[in-house]
Structures are given as C-alpha cells and as structure tokens.
Design a protein around this motif. Structure first.
Motif, PDB file in Angstrom:
ATOM      1  N   UNK A 170      65.121  83.390  31.911  1.00 23.03           N
ATOM      2  CA  UNK A 170      65.349  83.022  30.518  1.00 23.03           C
ATOM      3  C   UNK A 170      66.535  82.075  30.422  1.00 23.03           C
ATOM      4  N   UNK A 171      66.334  80.960  29.715  1.00 23.23           N
ATOM      5  CA  UNK A 171      67.397  79.979  29.498  1.00 23.23           C
ATOM      6  C   UNK A 171      68.085  80.215  28.168  1.00 23.23           C
ATOM      7  N   UNK A 172      67.274  80.412  27.120  1.00 30.12           N
ATOM      8  CA  UNK A 172      67.857  80.633  25.803  1.00 30.12           C
ATOM      9  C   UNK A 172      66.778  81.121  24.852  1.00 30.12           C
ATOM     10  N   UNK A 173      67.221  81.579  23.681  1.00 25.56           N
ATOM     11  CA  UNK A 173      66.295  81.967  22.628  1.00 25.56           C
ATOM     12  C   UNK A 173      65.785  80.728  21.891  1.00 25.56           C
ATOM     13  N   UNK A 174      64.597  80.835  21.341  1.00 27.14           N
ATOM     14  CA  UNK A 174      64.065  79.798  20.457  1.00 27.14           C
ATOM     15  C   UNK A 174      64.532  80.114  19.046  1.00 27.14           C
ATOM     16  N   UNK A 175      65.091  79.124  18.356  1.00 28.22           N
ATOM     17  CA  UNK A 175      65.663  79.330  17.031  1.00 28.22           C
ATOM     18  C   UNK A 175      65.008  78.381  16.027  1.00 28.22           C
ATOM     19  N   UNK A 176      65.225  78.603  14.734  1.00 29.81           N
ATOM     20  CA  UNK A 176      64.705  77.673  13.721  1.00 29.81           C
ATOM     21  C   UNK A 176      65.188  76.240  13.920  1.00 29.81           C
ATOM     22  N   UNK A 177      66.337  76.062  14.569  1.00 28.72           N
ATOM     23  CA  UNK A 177      66.846  74.704  14.813  1.00 28.72           C
ATOM     24  C   UNK A 177      65.953  73.908  15.760  1.00 28.72           C
ATOM     25  N   UNK A 178      65.063  74.590  16.485  1.00 29.41           N
ATOM     26  CA  UNK A 178      64.168  73.899  17.407  1.00 29.41           C
ATOM     27  C   UNK A 178      62.981  73.241  16.697  1.00 29.41           C
ATOM     28  N   UNK A 179      62.769  73.552  15.429  1.00 30.68           N
ATOM     29  CA  UNK A 179      61.650  72.953  14.703  1.00 30.68           C
ATOM     30  C   UNK A 179      61.888  71.465  14.508  1.00 30.68           C
ATOM     31  N   UNK A 180      60.841  70.628  14.615  1.00 35.85           N
ATOM     32  CA  UNK A 180      61.007  69.199  14.360  1.00 35.85           C
ATOM     33  C   UNK A 180      61.521  68.968  12.938  1.00 35.85           C
ATOM     34  N   UNK A 181      62.506  68.111  12.815  1.00 32.47           N
ATOM     35  CA  UNK A 181      63.072  67.834  11.499  1.00 32.47           C
ATOM     36  C   UNK A 181      62.328  66.691  10.830  1.00 32.47           C
ATOM     37  N   UNK A 182      62.498  66.590   9.494  1.00 29.71           N
ATOM     38  CA  UNK A 182      61.876  65.487   8.775  1.00 29.71           C
ATOM     39  C   UNK A 182      62.370  64.145   9.286  1.00 29.71           C
ATOM     40  N   UNK A 183      63.675  64.088   9.651  1.00 32.12           N
ATOM     41  CA  UNK A 183      64.232  62.820  10.132  1.00 32.12           C
ATOM     42  C   UNK A 183      63.575  62.411  11.452  1.00 32.12           C
ATOM     43  N   UNK A 184      63.347  63.387  12.363  1.00 31.35           N
ATOM     44  CA  UNK A 184      62.691  63.080  13.630  1.00 31.35           C
ATOM     45  C   UNK A 184      61.288  62.542  13.384  1.00 31.35           C
ATOM     46  N   UNK A 185      60.578  63.126  12.420  1.00 32.35           N
ATOM     47  CA  UNK A 185      59.241  62.685  12.121  1.00 32.35           C
ATOM     48  C   UNK A 185      59.249  61.258  11.559  1.00 32.35           C
ATOM     49  N   UNK A 186      60.262  60.942  10.718  1.00 32.73           N
ATOM     50  CA  UNK A 186      60.376  59.597  10.167  1.00 32.73           C
ATOM     51  C   UNK A 186      60.691  58.592  11.251  1.00 32.73           C
ATOM     52  N   UNK A 187      61.594  58.973  12.196  1.00 34.04           N
ATOM     53  CA  UNK A 187      61.958  58.070  13.276  1.00 34.04           C
ATOM     54  C   UNK A 187      60.758  57.742  14.156  1.00 34.04           C
ATOM     55  N   UNK A 188      59.922  58.766  14.434  1.00 38.38           N
ATOM     56  CA  UNK A 188      58.757  58.557  15.292  1.00 38.38           C
ATOM     57  C   UNK A 188      57.721  57.692  14.588  1.00 38.38           C
TER      58      UNK A 188
END
Length: 209
Positions: free
Chosen positions: A190-208
């Motif tokens: 195990x490296x780490x827990x998955x958190x809500x911060x891992x969800x793609x953000x609106x800004x990332x979607x706009x950049x792509x």
C-alpha cells in the motif's frame, strides 16, 4: 504417494480441492476431463469472429458460474475450469487474462482489469518429493467491487483486494489489499489512501479540452 494410494484418491481430488486440502492435480481423471473441456471452450472463445459479441458472451455464460450484465471479457482468455469464475456487472477484463480457477475466483461489479492479468489460486509444496507427486492446493481469490487492476498484474492464492482499490501495473499481489488504497510493487504494498482530492477537477477537464 504409491500407485495404490493414487488409485484410491481418483475421483476424490475435486472434493479435497474444494476443501482447500492438498490433492493430486495431475492424475485425477475427472479433473483432467474438466480442464480439457475448459481448454476447448477457451479455444472456441478466442477464435470467435470479433463482431460476434453475442456468441462470445453466450459461450462465457455457459462456462462461468456467473457473468454479470454488461461484463466484457476480451480474448484471448485462459482458465483451468471456468466454473469457479464469477464476474460481476459492468466489469471489463482486457486481453490475455489467465484465471487459474482451481478455487473460486470472484470478481465484483465494475472492476477494470488491464491486459495480461494472472490470477493464480494454485500453490505447490515447498518440498521436492511432494511437489513432484503432483500435489497442490487451491485458495480462493476475491476482487471486490470497483477495483482497478493495471496491466500485467499477478495475484497469488488466497488474496482479497478491497473495494475501490487500485493496483499498479506489473505488481505481484501476495497478500490482502484493504479497500480504498493505491498499492504497487513486487511484492505489492500500500502506497496511500485514495481521497476525494484524487477526483479529476473541472480545471483539469478544461485544460485537456
């Protein structure tokens, strides 16, 4: 095991296997027939016209003990028996999977499995004499709902991967993985827990875009 003992055990191997006990995997006639039948069905499945999705699904549904609605399995696929495989709804299994299902392999709903995955329920004795007699035992593998398994991952006997976890490519999973974590490596840790911060953000979607 002498010849008389081997003959006495013929037909009992499946019972011993299903009890998670050591059994003769190489000389039991019933198990040999079942593996040969599974090999024939896999050959048919792998040779199907790529456009015949209904035919491939019908064949899988006949071989697996459960095939959930919307599940997709891409060829080539290899199994030992097939009837010990359960695949949940909406699950996707990419090319080149080998489900060594001496014990049950249970794959939950909406599981993503990358190419070249090996799930191996069988283990052999560490001692040479017993190993050369063909003895093995089989321990179940469970992949809970919403798991993502990267490419070329190996999962060893008795492992459970908890709901929503992600297994990095080329990992070898030797022990249970808890729910909701990222785990990678050989052996997989195990490296780490998955958190809500891992969800793609609106800004990332706009950049792509």
């Amino acid at each position: 095991m002498c010849d008389d003992e081997r003959l006495a055990s013929m037909g009992n191997a499946r019972r011993l296997r299903d009890q998670k006990r050591w059994y003769d995997a190489n000389f039991d006639e019933e198990l040999l027939r079942e593996r040969a039948q599974a090999e024939r069905i896999c050959h048919q499945f792998n040779a199907f016209d790529p456009g015949d999705e209904e035919g491939r699904r019908t064949l899988l549904a006949h071989m697996f003990s459960e095939l959930g609605e919307g599940a997709t399995v891409l060829p080539p696929l290899y199994v030992d028996y097939g009837y010990n495989c359960r695949v949940g709804e909406g699950t996707f299994i990419n090319r080149g999977a080998y489900l060594m299902d001496g014990a049950p392999i249970t794959i939950g709903d909406h599981v993503f499995i990358g190419p070249g995955c090996g799930m191996y329920t069988a283990e052999h004795p560490l001692t040479v004499e017993e190993r050369n007699q063909g003895l093995e035992r089989a321990l179940p593998i469970t992949i809970e709902d919403d798991v993502w398994i990267g490419g070329n991952v190996v999962i060893l006997p008795g492992v459970t991967i908890g709901r929503g976890s992600v297994i990095g490519a080329h990992s070898t999973v030797t022990r249970d993985v808890p729910a909701g974590v990222v785990a990678v490596g050989s052996p997989c840790r195990v490296v780490r827990a998955i958190t809500p911060d891992d969800a793609p953000s609106d800004k990332e979607a706009e950049d792509e875009a």
